[in-house]
Design an enzyme around this catalytic site. Structure first.
Site, mmCIF file in Angstrom:
data_model
loop_
_atom_site.group_PDB
_atom_site.id
_atom_site.type_symbol
_atom_site.label_atom_id
_atom_site.label_comp_id
_atom_site.label_asym_id
_atom_site.label_seq_id
_atom_site.Cartn_x
_atom_site.Cartn_y
_atom_site.Cartn_z
ATOM 1 N N LYS A 189 0.885 -1.115 -0.059
ATOM 2 C CA LYS A 189 0.041 0.030 -0.102
ATOM 3 C C LYS A 189 1.024 1.227 0.122
ATOM 4 C CE LYS A 189 -2.786 1.996 3.392
ATOM 5 N NZ LYS A 189 -3.796 1.785 4.645
ATOM 6 N N TYR B 247 -2.752 -1.057 -13.898
ATOM 7 C CA TYR B 247 -1.462 -1.561 -13.705
ATOM 8 C C TYR B 247 -0.377 -0.608 -13.815
ATOM 9 C CZ TYR B 247 -0.932 -0.879 -18.937
ATOM 10 O OH TYR B 247 -1.164 -0.199 -20.241
ATOM 11 N N SER C 23 -2.836 2.578 -17.668
ATOM 12 C CA SER C 23 -2.107 2.497 -16.617
ATOM 13 C C SER C 23 -1.998 3.444 -15.396
ATOM 14 C CB SER C 23 -0.708 2.040 -17.124
ATOM 15 O OG SER C 23 -0.186 3.270 -17.737
#
Length: 116
Positions: free
Chosen positions: A9, A58, A25
């Site tokens: 995180k 991503y 992305s």
């Protein structure tokens, strides 16, 4: 049995850019990716603290020590420059391994997204 667990995180980073005319992305400062153990192309969940949006895309590495956090492609419509995000990745682990697993938690400087 396998379970999904928090792998990493990056907490409270500021959006530095939004590029609609891009394939897709999120571009993340490579120093932040390394600190959070996120690899190029890894699936990332994005939580926007400003508007409540949640999306997945991503990761691609941005220049080191730049603080770059840029949403690309359609995801650019879900953020505004200056929004505060939480970036999350998950892993599937056998339950006994998951019980012992420690995620990478990164808390960059909220003003410039750099590691302290």
């Amino acid at each position: 049995m396998f379970v999904h667990v928090l792998k990493s995180k990056i907490h409270r980073v500021k959006v530095t850019g939004a590029e609609l005319n891009y394939i897709g992305s999120i571009t993340i400062d490579e120093d932040l990716m390394d600190a959070a153990n996120i690899i190029n192309g890894e699936k990332v969940q994005i939580v926007n603290n400003n508007n409540g949006e949640r999306l997945e895309t991503y990761a691609i590495p941005g220049p080191r020590n730049s603080g770059e956090i840029t949403l690309n492609g359609a995801a650019a419509r879900k953020v505004a420059k200056g929004d505060i995000l939480i970036l999350i990745t998950y892993a599937m682990l056998p339950i006994e391994e998951a019980k012992k697993f420690t995620p990478a938690l990164v808390f960059p400087n909220e003003e410039n997204n750099l590691l302290k």
